[in-house]
Each structure stands twice: as structure tokens, then as C-alpha cells.
Design a protein around this motif. Structure first.
Motif, PDB file in Angstrom:
ATOM      1  N   LEU A 261      16.394   3.017   6.819  1.00 37.51           N
ATOM      2  CA  LEU A 261      15.906   2.080   5.809  1.00 37.51           C
ATOM      3  C   LEU A 261      16.655   0.760   5.830  1.00 37.51           C
ATOM      4  CD1 LEU A 261      15.383   4.355   2.660  1.00 37.51           C
ATOM      5  CD2 LEU A 261      13.703   3.630   4.363  1.00 37.51           C
ATOM      6  N   CYS A 265      14.398  -2.490   5.179  1.00 37.13           N
ATOM      7  CA  CYS A 265      14.421  -3.104   3.854  1.00 37.13           C
ATOM      8  C   CYS A 265      15.275  -4.359   3.793  1.00 37.13           C
ATOM      9  CB  CYS A 265      14.916  -2.091   2.823  1.00 37.13           C
ATOM     10  SG  CYS A 265      13.877  -0.619   2.691  1.00 37.13           S
ATOM     11  N   ALA A 300      10.761   2.809  -0.854  1.00 36.63           N
ATOM     12  CA  ALA A 300      10.993   3.559   0.388  1.00 36.63           C
ATOM     13  C   ALA A 300      11.816   4.814   0.127  1.00 36.63           C
ATOM     14  CB  ALA A 300      11.689   2.664   1.413  1.00 36.63           C
TER      15      ALA A 300
END
Length: 318
Positions: A261, A265, A300
Motif C-alpha cells: 500500500l 497510496c 485500501a
């Protein structure tokens, strides 16, 4: 101070009976940390010592009130706060006040066993309350030594405002880093399904191999550079690497998916509690698009089944 301070009655503190001027109430408080940015073993004075740099956090606080007494008996409320009791007793001894006793009250908001430093915040608040009651100036080095005596291994919350690499089992600063942490925003979350945390007393110290020791030396240099340059990206890389090294010792469920992530992100890195079940995606606090990035990261995480979230700031812009 922000992180730990003497003076000022805490919210929720018990009402105490005035003793006619014979005793002066002392107050202390301590914020918490959010796991570690870096934790491992490091060269110091010709030998390897265990050390850490923590992620400061204002989500929770512990408070303490100390009411001295001429009767040399010390009590603590709640009775289960044994580490706070030991810290108060050791502080009286260090200040040359072993002949007095008193009542120590501890009020804490801090969740237990998750990596927020609940016991250290209790201990530091208690040390500060005793100093305040005795009219003595707080010394961070002495507080660190007392904290280690009280709980065997302590975090570095007593060094408010200073970014340090701290020997948590010796109560010594290995290195004072060249400045404050850069401005950060952190999306914190729980990594266990039930949020029960980790029983740290049952954990033995991690045993690191030569390759890991060499990597810690490199990460120490990177951390020093990240602080000197106020570089959240480099600091995030240090945190991610430290979290990765920690995996064989205290595995974070779904770590690979969580680490993936970071680039997705726009985070700087992933940091974890090396003795707890909390973690955080670390972002540059100066990013003008930070709120959108945090929202995207939270969605997420939810897609991965994470349901326990919180946000906080750390570093220069706290």
C-alpha cells in the motif's frame, strides 16, 4: 513540555484532602508513542546495545497525582499500577526523600499491550508528579534510569522534543539525532483481528544475525540523514526496513499486502510496533494533498479487512 510535563491537575484526577500545608500536591503527565520508527541493535561505546527511535503520538495521555506524607508509606491507586509505584519509590530515593511516603494516583487513557507505551507513560507521569511535589527540576537522564528500573525496558518518552536513538534496556541515549523529526501524518491501524494486543512480558528480546546488525548500522545512518534533511520519504524507508526486519520476530499479519500500500497510496513508509499490534502508514505532513491520500489509504486498508483506524500528526508541525 508537550510529551511529558509536570504541573497542572489532570482531567479525572481524584479529589485530595488538603493536609494543612504539610504536603504539596504534585502533578505529571505523559503522552504516548505509536510503536517504533527504528528498533534493533547498534554500536555504542565499543559494544552492541539494543536501541530504538519511537514515533511520538498525542492520541492518549497518562496522568499522575502525588500527595506526599510524613508517614514513610507509599500507596498507589489503582493498586495494579506496580510499575508506577516502583517509579515513584525510586524517584523519592533519587531525590533523597526516602524518608517520606505518600499517595500516588494514576489516571490513564492508554490502551494496554498494543504498542502505545502504556506502562512507560504511567511511569513518566509518576516520576514527574513526584518531582513536582518535591519542588525539584525534572532531569531526563535520571527519569530514563528510573523508568528502566521500574519496567526493565522503557521507551524514550522522557526526551520530549528530541529525536533520539535510545537504549531501552539501559536508560541511555545512544545518539541524539540532528534535529526534530520531519513533519509527518500517520494513518494508524490495528493489525490483530480482536485488538487484544501483545503480552510484552512474555516476549524475549529478539536475536539478530550479523546481516541484520549490518543493516541496522545502515538504517541508523539513513535515519540521521532523514532527520538532518527533514526528509519524510527517507524516514519512511527506514521505518519500512525496520518493520521488515521485525517480521521473523513478531510477525504482522498480511505484512506484504500492507507494505504494497505504501507506493499505491503515496505513503512514505510503513511503521510498526515492535512489541504490539499497531502499525501506521507514514505520510509527508507537508503534502497539500494529504487528506485525499489518507482517505484513499483508509479505503485500501478496509479492503484488506482492517477496521480499526486513527490519524495523528508527528514531527515538527505537531
Amino acid at each position: 513540555m508537550q510529551m511529558a510535563e509536570a504541573g497542572g491537575a489532570p482531567q479525572g484526577a481524584p479529589l485530595l484532602t488538603d493536609t494543612g500545608g504539610a504536603a504539596t500536591l504534585g502533578f505529571g503527565s505523559s503522552r504516548v508513542h505509536h510503536g517504533e520508527i527504528l528498533q534493533g541493535v547498534f554500536e555504542h561505546e565499543g559494544r552492541l546495545v539494543r536501541g530504538l527511535t519511537t514515533m511520538p503520538c498525542d492520541l492518549y495521555h497518562a496522568y499522575a497525582v502525588f500527595e506526599p506524607s510524613a508517614i514513610p508509606v507509599l500507596t498507589v491507586e489503582p493498586p495494579g499500577k506496580a510499575k508506577a509505584f516502583r517509579a515513584a519509590s525510586a524517584t523519592l530515593s533519587a531525590l533523597g526523600r526516602s524518608h517520606i511516603g505518600g499517595r500516588l494516583y494514576v489516571v490513564s487513557q492508554v490502551p494496554l499491550s498494543r504498542g502505545f507505551g502504556s506502562s512507560t507513560s504511567d511511569v513518566i507521569a509518576s516520576v514527574l508528579a513526584v518531582h513536582d511535589a518535591c519542588g525539584q527540576r525534572v532531569d531526563s537522564g535520571r527519569t530514563a534510569r528510573i523508568a528502566v528500573r521500574a519496567e526493565q525496558a522503557s521507551d524514550s518518552l522522557m526526551y520530549d522534543g528530541d529525536a533520539v536513538l535510545f537504549a531501552q534496556r539501559e536508560g541511555k541515549v545512544i545518539e541524539t539525532l540532528p534535529g526534530a523529526l520531519p513533519p509527518l501524518r500517520v494513518l494508524g491501524f490495528g493489525t490483530s483481528r480482536d485488538g487484544a494486543g501483545v503480552e510484552t512480558l512474555s516476549m524475549g528480546p529478539a536475536v539478530y544475525g550479523p546481516g541484520e546488525v549490518a543493516e541496522f548500522a545502515e538504517l541508523r545512518l539513513m535515519l540521521r540523514e532523514a532527520v538532518a534533511a527533514a526528509d519524510p520519504g527517507l524516514l519512511g524507508r527506514v521505518a519500512s526496513a525496520s518493520a521488515r526486519i521485525n517480521q521473523p520476530h513478531l510477525p504482522v499479519p498480511g505484512f506484504d499486502a500492507l507494505e504494497a500500500l505504501v507506493p499505491r497510496c503515496g505513503a512514505a513508509g510503513l511503521q510498526v510496533a515492535h512489541s504490539g499490534d499497531i502499525a501506521g502508514l507514514v505520510f509527508d505532513g507537508r503534502d497539500p494533498d494529504i487528506d485525499r491520500r489518507l482517505d484513499r489509504a483508509q479505503r485500501a486498508l478496509a479492503d484488506l479487512g482492517v477496521t480499526d483506524f486513527w490519524r495523528f500528526s508527528a514531527g515538527e508541525h505537531e
